[in-house]
Design a protein around this motif. Structure first.
Motif, PDB file in Angstrom:
ATOM      1  N   MET A   1      38.389  40.137  38.467  1.00 35.46           N
ATOM      2  CA  MET A   1      39.505  40.732  39.184  1.00 35.46           C
ATOM      3  C   MET A   1      40.693  40.913  38.236  1.00 35.46           C
ATOM      4  SD  MET A   1      41.537  39.303  42.550  1.00 35.46           S
ATOM      5  CE  MET A   1      42.225  37.912  41.657  1.00 35.46           C
ATOM      6  N   GLU A   2      41.308  42.083  38.287  1.00 36.84           N
ATOM      7  CA  GLU A   2      42.458  42.353  37.441  1.00 36.84           C
ATOM      8  C   GLU A   2      43.695  41.678  38.005  1.00 36.84           C
ATOM      9  OE1 GLU A   2      45.094  46.257  36.869  1.00 36.84           O
ATOM     10  OE2 GLU A   2      43.067  46.488  36.061  1.00 36.84           O
ATOM     11  N   LEU A   3      44.383  40.914  37.158  1.00 33.65           N
ATOM     12  CA  LEU A   3      45.581  40.203  37.569  1.00 33.65           C
ATOM     13  C   LEU A   3      46.840  40.917  37.097  1.00 33.65           C
ATOM     14  CD1 LEU A   3      44.543  36.565  36.513  1.00 33.65           C
ATOM     15  CD2 LEU A   3      44.352  37.580  38.793  1.00 33.65           C
ATOM     16  N   LYS A   4      47.950  40.589  37.721  1.00 32.36           N
ATOM     17  CA  LYS A   4      49.232  40.958  37.158  1.00 32.36           C
ATOM     18  C   LYS A   4      49.570  39.944  36.064  1.00 32.36           C
ATOM     19  CE  LYS A   4      51.071  43.001  41.406  1.00 32.36           C
ATOM     20  NZ  LYS A   4      52.149  42.943  42.442  1.00 32.36           N
ATOM     21  N   LEU A  17      42.276  26.117  30.009  1.00 32.09           N
ATOM     22  CA  LEU A  17      42.170  27.512  29.600  1.00 32.09           C
ATOM     23  C   LEU A  17      40.733  27.990  29.706  1.00 32.09           C
ATOM     24  CD1 LEU A  17      44.457  27.707  26.433  1.00 32.09           C
ATOM     25  CD2 LEU A  17      44.916  28.648  28.701  1.00 32.09           C
ATOM     26  N   ARG A  18      40.594  29.256  30.047  1.00 26.95           N
ATOM     27  CA  ARG A  18      39.279  29.878  30.093  1.00 26.95           C
ATOM     28  C   ARG A  18      38.882  30.329  28.685  1.00 26.95           C
ATOM     29  NH1 ARG A  18      39.627  33.365  35.784  1.00 26.95           N
ATOM     30  NH2 ARG A  18      39.945  31.528  37.123  1.00 26.95           N
ATOM     31  N   PRO A  19      37.624  30.690  28.479  1.00 28.48           N
ATOM     32  CA  PRO A  19      37.184  31.054  27.124  1.00 28.48           C
ATOM     33  C   PRO A  19      37.838  32.313  26.567  1.00 28.48           C
ATOM     34  CG  PRO A  19      35.302  30.452  28.490  1.00 28.48           C
ATOM     35  CD  PRO A  19      36.483  30.559  29.407  1.00 28.48           C
ATOM     36  N   ALA A  20      38.271  33.251  27.429  1.00 26.66           N
ATOM     37  CA  ALA A  20      38.804  34.512  26.913  1.00 26.66           C
ATOM     38  C   ALA A  20      39.822  35.114  27.869  1.00 26.66           C
ATOM     39  CB  ALA A  20      37.673  35.508  26.665  1.00 26.66           C
ATOM     40  N   TYR A  21      40.792  35.822  27.273  1.00 28.00           N
ATOM     41  CA  TYR A  21      41.819  36.523  28.042  1.00 28.00           C
ATOM     42  C   TYR A  21      42.059  37.896  27.419  1.00 28.00           C
ATOM     43  CZ  TYR A  21      42.908  31.960  30.063  1.00 28.00           C
ATOM     44  OH  TYR A  21      42.828  30.752  30.707  1.00 28.00           O
ATOM     45  N   LEU A  22      42.302  38.879  28.268  1.00 27.54           N
ATOM     46  CA  LEU A  22      42.744  40.199  27.828  1.00 27.54           C
ATOM     47  C   LEU A  22      44.051  40.502  28.541  1.00 27.54           C
ATOM     48  CD1 LEU A  22      42.542  43.044  26.562  1.00 27.54           C
ATOM     49  CD2 LEU A  22      41.086  43.704  28.508  1.00 27.54           C
ATOM     50  N   ILE A  23      45.105  40.746  27.761  1.00 27.08           N
ATOM     51  CA  ILE A  23      46.412  41.113  28.310  1.00 27.08           C
ATOM     52  C   ILE A  23      46.809  42.439  27.664  1.00 27.08           C
ATOM     53  CG2 ILE A  23      48.797  40.406  28.655  1.00 27.08           C
ATOM     54  CD1 ILE A  23      47.898  37.527  28.085  1.00 27.08           C
ATOM     55  N   ALA A  24      46.973  43.469  28.462  1.00 24.96           N
ATOM     56  CA  ALA A  24      47.213  44.804  27.906  1.00 24.96           C
ATOM     57  C   ALA A  24      48.139  45.586  28.815  1.00 24.96           C
ATOM     58  CB  ALA A  24      45.887  45.547  27.745  1.00 24.96           C
ATOM     59  N   ILE A 100      33.389  41.319  20.236  1.00 24.99           N
ATOM     60  CA  ILE A 100      33.982  40.683  21.415  1.00 24.99           C
ATOM     61  C   ILE A 100      32.921  40.426  22.476  1.00 24.99           C
ATOM     62  CG2 ILE A 100      35.608  41.026  23.314  1.00 24.99           C
ATOM     63  CD1 ILE A 100      37.384  42.576  21.323  1.00 24.99           C
ATOM     64  N   SER A 101      32.038  41.390  22.689  1.00 24.33           N
ATOM     65  CA  SER A 101      30.983  41.230  23.698  1.00 24.33           C
ATOM     66  C   SER A 101      30.046  40.085  23.337  1.00 24.33           C
ATOM     67  CB  SER A 101      30.197  42.534  23.844  1.00 24.33           C
ATOM     68  OG  SER A 101      31.014  43.571  24.326  1.00 24.33           O
ATOM     69  N   GLU A 102      29.694  39.976  22.059  1.00 25.57           N
ATOM     70  CA  GLU A 102      28.799  38.903  21.631  1.00 25.57           C
ATOM     71  C   GLU A 102      29.475  37.539  21.764  1.00 25.57           C
ATOM     72  OE1 GLU A 102      27.249  39.725  17.754  1.00 25.57           O
ATOM     73  OE2 GLU A 102      26.049  41.446  18.443  1.00 25.57           O
ATOM     74  N   TRP A 128      33.135  45.686  26.636  1.00 25.85           N
ATOM     75  CA  TRP A 128      33.796  44.543  26.001  1.00 25.85           C
ATOM     76  C   TRP A 128      34.853  43.923  26.906  1.00 25.85           C
ATOM     77  CZ3 TRP A 128      39.054  44.490  24.828  1.00 25.85           C
ATOM     78  CH2 TRP A 128      39.717  45.729  24.970  1.00 25.85           C
ATOM     79  N   SER A 129      35.629  44.765  27.623  1.00 25.58           N
ATOM     80  CA  SER A 129      36.643  44.208  28.526  1.00 25.58           C
ATOM     81  C   SER A 129      35.988  43.621  29.770  1.00 25.58           C
ATOM     82  CB  SER A 129      37.671  45.279  28.897  1.00 25.58           C
ATOM     83  OG  SER A 129      37.057  46.391  29.528  1.00 25.58           O
ATOM     84  N   ASP A 130      34.890  44.220  30.215  1.00 26.41           N
ATOM     85  CA  ASP A 130      34.145  43.640  31.340  1.00 26.41           C
ATOM     86  C   ASP A 130      33.593  42.270  30.957  1.00 26.41           C
ATOM     87  OD1 ASP A 130      34.642  45.914  32.824  1.00 26.41           O
ATOM     88  OD2 ASP A 130      32.697  46.834  32.379  1.00 26.41           O
ATOM     89  N   ALA A 131      33.166  42.143  29.694  1.00 27.04           N
ATOM     90  CA  ALA A 131      32.634  40.856  29.228  1.00 27.04           C
ATOM     91  C   ALA A 131      33.719  39.782  29.257  1.00 27.04           C
ATOM     92  CB  ALA A 131      32.067  41.003  27.817  1.00 27.04           C
ATOM     93  N   ILE A 132      34.938  40.153  28.866  1.00 27.95           N
ATOM     94  CA  ILE A 132      36.051  39.201  28.939  1.00 27.95           C
ATOM     95  C   ILE A 132      36.309  38.809  30.386  1.00 27.95           C
ATOM     96  CG2 ILE A 132      38.541  38.937  28.611  1.00 27.95           C
ATOM     97  CD1 ILE A 132      38.312  40.602  26.083  1.00 27.95           C
ATOM     98  N   ALA A 133      36.280  39.782  31.293  1.00 30.63           N
ATOM     99  CA  ALA A 133      36.540  39.504  32.710  1.00 30.63           C
ATOM    100  C   ALA A 133      35.519  38.539  33.292  1.00 30.63           C
ATOM    101  CB  ALA A 133      36.551  40.806  33.504  1.00 30.63           C
ATOM    102  N   ARG A 134      34.273  38.600  32.816  1.00 32.37           N
ATOM    103  CA  ARG A 134      33.229  37.725  33.364  1.00 32.37           C
ATOM    104  C   ARG A 134      33.454  36.262  33.019  1.00 32.37           C
ATOM    105  NH1 ARG A 134      29.860  42.209  32.288  1.00 32.37           N
ATOM    106  NH2 ARG A 134      29.381  41.464  30.185  1.00 32.37           N
ATOM    107  N   ILE A 135      33.998  35.984  31.845  1.00 29.25           N
ATOM    108  CA  ILE A 135      34.165  34.583  31.434  1.00 29.25           C
ATOM    109  C   ILE A 135      35.618  34.138  31.429  1.00 29.25           C
ATOM    110  CG2 ILE A 135      32.083  34.729  30.001  1.00 29.25           C
ATOM    111  CD1 ILE A 135      34.011  34.630  27.542  1.00 29.25           C
ATOM    112  N   GLY A 136      36.528  35.071  31.626  1.00 26.10           N
ATOM    113  CA  GLY A 136      37.944  34.742  31.535  1.00 26.10           C
ATOM    114  C   GLY A 136      38.784  35.504  32.532  1.00 26.10           C
TER     115      GLY A 136
END
Length: 348
Positions: A1-4, A17-24, A100-102, A128-136
């Motif tokens: 789920m996309e957060l603010k 902390l989770r394993p990965a974060y994407l902030i863009a 990133i995906s690996e 790659w961003s979907d992969a981040i969302a799955r674990i983070g």
């Protein structure tokens, strides 16, 4: 789920902390503050080792091979590390997307990955961003819309222990004209100047500077951020208030000198430190450096000297006197928009 971004900032302080974060996203302040929240949570959880991967020199992408090697190399100093990947364009490329995906397919237990991007749209994401969302977690800093700005301001006031009535909040929203950084600065000033009372319109009017005065700092930021229309509007405001071009040029030249030095640097992270560029302003410089090379920045500096001569009534031999305001506008528009550089060539 996309957060603010603000939701993510609250989340990282609520647990491990989770394993990965994407902030863009295109709103630099919100990206910066969410990333700072991840860094602060990492420090609070004992993660003091940080590695940064970003494009350096003439490279268009970070050193992906080096990053992967670091993934597999155990730290000699800490049990857990924070890896930051900075993507000004929001696009990691084929190799980066794979790396990133690996990582996300089998995240190491001793690494938290933080990816930040200064540009983003619905087309930027991918596997790659979907992969981040799955674990983070993924947080996107979309621009705050005009009707959302009063709510954003009210929330920020509340987070700083301040209270304001609806009309006072609207007054501040009108003054900052959508500039979140300006709003944040005014709110920090309110925190220092107010004595805890409810802020009404009259009190807000007394305490808040009129951001519509378009001071030189915001003028330069607009040029560096590529906002040509805003540059022209701000210059009209400054001229109407009776400002003088020489009074503006000192800061303009300093910013151009900084950009020129950064454009020639081999290691941009070190150059930011050497030039004492605040973290909050680094995304702005990165965007500007993507538009112009070192030679172009040198040309802008030469043009600034020419504007100074015009402002002081010293036109070139054989040429008619020029309007210094028009010359300054041409210079700043060229900084904002590469295609506007032809305006400089006309009167060179």
């Amino acid at each position: 789920m996309e957060l603010k971004p603000e939701q993510l900032a609250a989340q990282v302080h609520a647990g491990p902390l989770r394993p990965a974060y994407l902030i863009a996203g295109p709103e630099p302040l919100r990206v910066l503050e969410a990333a700072d929240a991840v860094r602060a949570a990492a420090r609070a959880q004992g993660i003091n080792e940080r590695e940064i991967f970003e494009a350096e020199g003439n490279q268009r992408e970070p050193d992906w091979a080096g990053m992967e090697a670091s993934f597999n190399a155990p730290s000699l100093f800490a049990s857990t590390r924070l890896f930051e990947v900075r993507l000004p364009t929001g696009k990691p490329g084929t190799e980066g997307a794979r790396a990133i995906s690996e990582f996300c397919a089998n995240p190491p237990g001793d690494i938290t990955l933080l990816v930040t991007a200064g540009d983003w749209s619905r087309q930027h994401g991918g596997k790659w961003s979907d992969a981040i969302a799955r674990i983070g977690s993924v947080a996107i800093a979309w621009p705050v819309k005009p009707h959302e700005l009063p709510g954003w301001i009210e929330s920020r006031l509340r987070s700083r222990g301040l209270k304001a009535d609806r009309d006072a909040v609207q007054l501040l929203a009108d003054r900052v004209e959508g500039n979140l950084l300006a709003a944040a600065q005014e709110i920090e000033k309110l925190k220092l100047l107010s004595n805890g009372e409810l802020l009404d319109v009259a009190r807000m009017e007394d305490l808040v500077a009129d951001a519509a005065r378009f001071d030189v700092f915001r003028l330069i930021d607009a040029a560096m951020n590529g906002q040509g229309a805003q540059v022209s509007r701000m210059l009209r405001g400054l001229r109407g208030e009776g400002e003088a071009v020489p009074a503006l040029l000192g800061m303009v030249i300093r910013e151009l000198q900084t950009a020129s030095a950064l454009a020639r640097a081999g290691n941009l992270a070190n150059a930011f430190k050497a030039q004492r560029v605040w973290d909050s302003k680094q995304p702005m410089y990165r965007r500007a450096l993507q538009r112009h090379d070192a030679k172009r920045w040198d040309g802008f500096l030469a043009q600034a000297g020419r504007v100074d001569s015009i402002a002081k009534g010293r036109p070139r031999r054989g040429q008619e006197p020029e309007d210094a305001w028009i010359a300054l506008e041409r210079l700043l528009l060229a900084v904002a928009e590469p295609r506007a550089s032809r305006l400089l060539a006309v009167r060179a």
